[in-house]
Scaffold this motif. Structure first.
Motif, short mmCIF file in Angstrom:
data_model
loop_
_atom_site.label_atom_id
_atom_site.label_comp_id
_atom_site.label_asym_id
_atom_site.label_seq_id
_atom_site.Cartn_x
_atom_site.Cartn_y
_atom_site.Cartn_z
N LEU A 17 29.09 18.17 -24.69
CA LEU A 17 29.78 17.21 -23.83
C LEU A 17 30.38 17.91 -22.61
O LEU A 17 30.40 17.36 -21.50
N TYR A 18 30.87 19.10 -22.80
CA TYR A 18 31.40 19.92 -21.71
C TYR A 18 30.34 20.08 -20.62
O TYR A 18 30.59 19.88 -19.43
N GLN A 19 29.12 20.46 -21.03
CA GLN A 19 28.04 20.65 -20.07
C GLN A 19 27.62 19.33 -19.45
O GLN A 19 27.46 19.22 -18.22
N ASP A 20 27.44 18.31 -20.26
CA ASP A 20 26.90 17.05 -19.76
C ASP A 20 27.89 16.27 -18.90
O ASP A 20 27.49 15.60 -17.94
N ILE A 26 34.01 18.16 -12.78
CA ILE A 26 35.05 18.99 -12.16
C ILE A 26 34.64 20.43 -11.88
O ILE A 26 35.24 21.09 -11.02
N PHE A 27 33.63 20.96 -12.58
CA PHE A 27 33.30 22.37 -12.42
C PHE A 27 32.29 22.65 -11.32
O PHE A 27 32.31 23.71 -10.70
N ALA A 28 31.37 21.73 -11.08
CA ALA A 28 30.28 21.99 -10.14
C ALA A 28 30.75 22.35 -8.74
O ALA A 28 30.25 23.32 -8.16
N PRO A 29 31.70 21.62 -8.14
CA PRO A 29 32.10 22.01 -6.78
C PRO A 29 32.74 23.38 -6.70
O PRO A 29 32.52 24.12 -5.73
N TYR A 30 33.47 23.76 -7.72
CA TYR A 30 34.10 25.08 -7.72
C TYR A 30 33.10 26.19 -8.06
O TYR A 30 33.27 27.33 -7.63
N GLY A 54 27.51 28.02 -18.14
CA GLY A 54 26.71 28.60 -17.07
C GLY A 54 26.75 27.91 -15.73
O GLY A 54 25.84 28.10 -14.92
N ALA A 55 27.81 27.16 -15.43
CA ALA A 55 27.88 26.47 -14.13
C ALA A 55 27.84 27.46 -12.98
O ALA A 55 27.06 27.30 -12.02
N VAL A 56 28.66 28.51 -13.04
CA VAL A 56 28.66 29.53 -11.98
C VAL A 56 27.41 30.40 -12.08
O VAL A 56 26.82 30.77 -11.05
N THR A 57 26.99 30.69 -13.29
CA THR A 57 25.82 31.55 -13.49
C THR A 57 24.60 31.00 -12.76
O THR A 57 23.87 31.73 -12.08
N ARG A 58 24.37 29.70 -12.89
CA ARG A 58 23.22 29.08 -12.24
C ARG A 58 23.34 29.16 -10.73
O ARG A 58 22.35 29.39 -10.02
N GLU A 59 24.55 28.94 -10.21
CA GLU A 59 24.75 29.03 -8.76
C GLU A 59 24.54 30.47 -8.27
O GLU A 59 23.93 30.69 -7.22
N LEU A 60 25.07 31.43 -9.02
CA LEU A 60 24.88 32.83 -8.64
C LEU A 60 23.40 33.20 -8.65
O LEU A 60 22.91 33.88 -7.74
N SER A 61 22.69 32.75 -9.66
CA SER A 61 21.28 33.07 -9.77
C SER A 61 20.50 32.52 -8.58
O SER A 61 19.52 33.12 -8.14
N ALA A 62 20.94 31.38 -8.05
CA ALA A 62 20.26 30.77 -6.91
C ALA A 62 20.67 31.39 -5.58
O ALA A 62 19.88 31.40 -4.63
N ARG A 63 21.89 31.94 -5.49
CA ARG A 63 22.43 32.36 -4.19
C ARG A 63 22.40 33.86 -3.94
O ARG A 63 22.35 34.29 -2.79
N LEU A 64 22.49 34.66 -5.00
CA LEU A 64 22.49 36.11 -4.78
C LEU A 64 21.11 36.58 -4.32
O LEU A 64 20.10 35.98 -4.67
N ALA A 111 31.05 43.49 -8.70
CA ALA A 111 31.95 42.34 -8.69
C ALA A 111 32.10 41.81 -10.11
O ALA A 111 31.15 41.86 -10.91
N VAL A 112 33.28 41.31 -10.40
CA VAL A 112 33.55 40.60 -11.65
C VAL A 112 34.05 39.22 -11.28
O VAL A 112 34.94 39.07 -10.44
N ALA A 113 33.45 38.20 -11.88
CA ALA A 113 33.79 36.81 -11.55
C ALA A 113 34.17 36.05 -12.82
O ALA A 113 33.66 36.34 -13.91
N CYS A 114 35.04 35.07 -12.64
CA CYS A 114 35.44 34.24 -13.77
C CYS A 114 35.91 32.89 -13.25
O CYS A 114 36.86 32.83 -12.46
N GLN A 115 35.24 31.84 -13.65
CA GLN A 115 35.66 30.50 -13.24
C GLN A 115 36.36 29.79 -14.40
O GLN A 115 35.75 29.51 -15.43
N PHE A 116 37.65 29.51 -14.23
CA PHE A 116 38.43 28.71 -15.17
C PHE A 116 38.38 29.23 -16.60
O PHE A 116 38.34 28.46 -17.56
N GLY A 117 38.36 30.56 -16.72
CA GLY A 117 38.43 31.16 -18.04
C GLY A 117 39.66 32.00 -18.25
O GLY A 117 40.09 32.22 -19.39
N THR A 118 40.24 32.48 -17.15
CA THR A 118 41.38 33.39 -17.24
C THR A 118 42.53 32.78 -18.03
O THR A 118 43.24 33.48 -18.76
N MET A 119 42.71 31.48 -17.90
CA MET A 119 43.83 30.81 -18.59
C MET A 119 43.74 30.96 -20.11
O MET A 119 44.75 30.88 -20.80
#
Length: 272
Positions: A17-20, A26-30, A54-64, A111-119
């Motif tokens: 459900l988180y993914q779908d 809320i996660f895609a724009p960030y 993998g929301a950020v992972t997919r974006e990184l894979s497309a943009r790097l 680089a080390v990245a983390c989206q909404f996991g630090t909390m």
């Protein structure tokens, strides 16, 4: 900040459900925002912490650029399994790992990245120390955290609606954890305790959350986050009632058709 065992349990139902629902809500724009910031850096090897589905992972894979290496990690193997099923445009190394005890060599990432996991890290200074350890000199730590719950429309309305279902013991997962680590002085202090020098760059990023119906954000938050665990712990038979209360509250505030709300986060960057 108080922590609870149920706060970090992302079972198969929640992960799906988180993914779908939550990722597009809320996660895609960030994810796009964070990936674009990383793409502007000289980052040949990137480590992602708390990659989730993998929301950020997919974006990184497309943009790097071609040849960049992405290592995506998460403590929860169920989340990583869902992430891997989504696929990525380019190669990604997926690995289960604890952000507070990273299984990587010193100075091995640009680089080390983390989206909404630090909390969710029980010891944030330790996690930052580990991120600094694996960064090469001059490398960058970049992460995002949600701002106060009152600045995030759907989360705020849903929390108050669910509280009305359990007035004697209202579930406060959303306020306590996802939206509980937004004090800039606390973030700067934890980074300093983790060994980073100099003040972090902290930017407020506002975006819009949209859904076709009020039922989508209600189900996303009530059933696609560990808020579900708190509801079920109080009364497993009232999960649907709590979700219905959230639907009604969203509809009353934003309408019965397509709904939009404000979302607000902090993006933090600091060099090693």
């Amino acid at each position: 900040m108080q922590t609870h065992g149920s706060d970090r349990r992302f079972g198969e139902d929640i992960a799906t459900l988180y993914q779908d629902l939550l990722v597009p809500l809320i996660f895609a724009p960030y994810a796009r925002d964070l990936a674009s910031r990383l793409a502007s850096l000289p980052a040949g090897r990137v480590l992602e912490l708390a990659a989730g589905t993998g929301a950020v992972t997919r974006e990184l894979s497309a943009r790097l650029p071609p040849g960049a290496e992405i290592v995506a990690t998460d403590l929860n193997e169920t989340m990583l399994a869902v992430a891997q099923r989504q696929g990525t445009p380019g190669p990604v190394v997926w690995q289960q790992a604890d952000a507070m005890a990273l299984p990587f060599d010193d100075a091995s990432f640009d680089a080390v990245a983390c989206q909404f996991g630090t909390m969710f890290f029980p010891d944030k200074a330790q996690a930052f120390a580990e991120a600094r350890r694996v960064l090469r000199p001059g490398g960058t730590l970049l992460f995002s955290v949600w701002d106060r719950i009152e600045t995030n429309d759907f989360a705020w309305v849903i929390q108050e609606a669910v509280a009305g279902v359990f007035p004697e013991d209202p579930p406060r997962f959303l306020e306590r954890l996802p939206h509980g680590y937004c004090a800039r002085d606390a973030i700067a202090r934890d980074l300093a305790q983790g060994g980073f020098r100099g003040p972090p760059a902290i930017r407020t990023v506002v975006a819009e959350s949209a859904a076709a119906t009020p039922a989508i954000p209600a189900a996303a938050y009530c059933q696609g986050t560990p808020l579900r665990n708190e509801i079920v712990a109080r009364d497993a038979t009232r999960l649907e009632a709590a979700t219905e209360a959230a639907i009604a509250a969203i509809a009353a505030r934003f309408g019965t058709g397509r709904v939009t709300g404000r979302i607000q986060a902090l993006v933090v960057g600091i060099a090693r």
